[in-house]
Design a protein around this motif. Structure first.
Motif, mmCIF file in Angstrom:
data_model
loop_
_atom_site.group_PDB
_atom_site.id
_atom_site.type_symbol
_atom_site.label_atom_id
_atom_site.label_comp_id
_atom_site.label_asym_id
_atom_site.label_seq_id
_atom_site.Cartn_x
_atom_site.Cartn_y
_atom_site.Cartn_z
ATOM 1 N N ALA A 130 -15.542 -57.814 -18.823
ATOM 2 C CA ALA A 130 -14.352 -57.739 -18.002
ATOM 3 C C ALA A 130 -14.290 -58.701 -16.786
ATOM 4 N N ILE A 131 -15.422 -58.953 -16.290
ATOM 5 C CA ILE A 131 -15.616 -59.848 -15.185
ATOM 6 C C ILE A 131 -16.285 -61.126 -15.423
ATOM 7 N N PRO A 132 -16.026 -62.206 -14.610
ATOM 8 C CA PRO A 132 -16.676 -63.289 -14.687
ATOM 9 C C PRO A 132 -18.271 -63.149 -14.405
ATOM 10 N N ARG A 133 -19.238 -63.909 -15.066
ATOM 11 C CA ARG A 133 -20.616 -63.598 -15.182
ATOM 12 C C ARG A 133 -21.324 -64.887 -14.335
ATOM 13 N N SER A 134 -22.660 -64.676 -13.668
ATOM 14 C CA SER A 134 -23.650 -65.550 -13.314
ATOM 15 C C SER A 134 -24.354 -65.825 -14.590
ATOM 16 N N ALA A 135 -25.011 -67.141 -14.599
ATOM 17 C CA ALA A 135 -25.900 -67.404 -15.593
ATOM 18 C C ALA A 135 -26.991 -66.609 -15.742
ATOM 19 N N GLU A 136 -27.548 -65.860 -14.473
ATOM 20 C CA GLU A 136 -28.583 -65.338 -14.569
ATOM 21 C C GLU A 136 -28.210 -63.820 -15.160
ATOM 22 N N GLY A 137 -26.895 -63.315 -14.633
ATOM 23 C CA GLY A 137 -26.368 -62.189 -15.498
ATOM 24 C C GLY A 137 -26.267 -62.369 -16.756
ATOM 25 N N ILE A 138 -25.834 -63.418 -17.531
ATOM 26 C CA ILE A 138 -25.559 -63.640 -18.869
ATOM 27 C C ILE A 138 -26.997 -63.629 -19.418
ATOM 28 N N SER B 235 -14.921 -69.672 -12.741
ATOM 29 C CA SER B 235 -13.930 -68.849 -12.313
ATOM 30 C C SER B 235 -13.487 -69.141 -10.827
ATOM 31 N N LYS B 236 -14.086 -69.842 -10.036
ATOM 32 C CA LYS B 236 -13.916 -70.048 -8.931
ATOM 33 C C LYS B 236 -14.284 -68.926 -7.914
ATOM 34 N N LYS B 237 -14.935 -68.041 -8.447
ATOM 35 C CA LYS B 237 -15.531 -66.696 -7.954
ATOM 36 C C LYS B 237 -17.036 -67.270 -7.849
ATOM 37 N N ARG B 238 -17.666 -66.754 -6.588
ATOM 38 C CA ARG B 238 -19.054 -66.842 -6.434
ATOM 39 C C ARG B 238 -19.732 -65.456 -6.455
ATOM 40 N N GLY B 239 -21.059 -65.679 -6.938
ATOM 41 C CA GLY B 239 -21.774 -64.536 -6.827
ATOM 42 C C GLY B 239 -23.312 -64.888 -5.968
ATOM 43 N N ARG B 240 -24.279 -64.033 -6.303
ATOM 44 C CA ARG B 240 -25.566 -64.297 -5.631
ATOM 45 C C ARG B 240 -26.564 -64.378 -6.728
ATOM 46 N N THR B 241 -27.355 -65.251 -6.878
ATOM 47 C CA THR B 241 -28.622 -65.455 -7.527
ATOM 48 C C THR B 241 -29.534 -64.364 -7.204
ATOM 49 N N ASP B 242 -30.752 -64.264 -8.091
ATOM 50 C CA ASP B 242 -31.802 -63.323 -7.715
ATOM 51 C C ASP B 242 -32.338 -63.506 -6.440
ATOM 52 N N MET B 243 -32.447 -64.887 -6.036
ATOM 53 C CA MET B 243 -32.773 -65.362 -4.780
ATOM 54 C C MET B 243 -31.992 -65.406 -3.802
ATOM 55 N N GLY B 244 -30.839 -64.648 -3.779
ATOM 56 C CA GLY B 244 -29.834 -64.660 -2.848
ATOM 57 C C GLY B 244 -28.824 -65.692 -2.455
ATOM 58 N N ARG B 245 -29.052 -66.780 -3.376
ATOM 59 C CA ARG B 245 -28.162 -67.971 -3.034
ATOM 60 C C ARG B 245 -26.905 -67.792 -3.963
#
Length: 103
Positions: A42-50, A77-87
């Motif tokens: 239901a929400i955009p996902r990071s590559a790591e999350g995928i 999506s123009k939204k940003r998340g955080r990688t496992d390393m915090g980036r």
């Protein structure tokens, strides 16, 4: 980055190109699975999350996302998340009109 006729990216070395040529079936399967994950989310996902949802390593999934982006099936999506390393990282979503069967 060059791409095979099947849209699989590789680096400018003979070994990378050979690996890309031999990866056609697995790349197609991984692309389809990426689309499945995004279609079910239901929400955009990071590559790591995928990758985590698929039980795959991000290094296997990130090139497939790039290929899907190049094919116009996923977008930033123009939204940003955080990688496992915090980036900061891109959160990906399907483009309008794309569904999981569009690999």
């Amino acid at each position: 980055m060059p791409y095979t006729k099947d849209g699989i990216g590789y680096r400018h070395t003979d070994t990378s190109e050979a690996a890309a040529q031999s990866a056609k079936t697995s790349a197609e399967t991984l692309r389809a699975r990426v689309l499945d994950v995004l279609a079910a989310s239901a929400i955009p996902r990071s590559a790591e999350g995928i990758a985590r949802s698929m039980g795959e390593h991000p290094a296997s999934v990130k090139p497939r996302i790039s290929e899907l982006r190049n094919a116009g099936k996923v977008r930033d999506s123009k939204k940003r998340g955080r990688t496992d390393m915090g980036r900061s990282c891109i959160l990906w979503e399907l483009t309008e009109g794309t569904n999981a069967q569009d690999n």
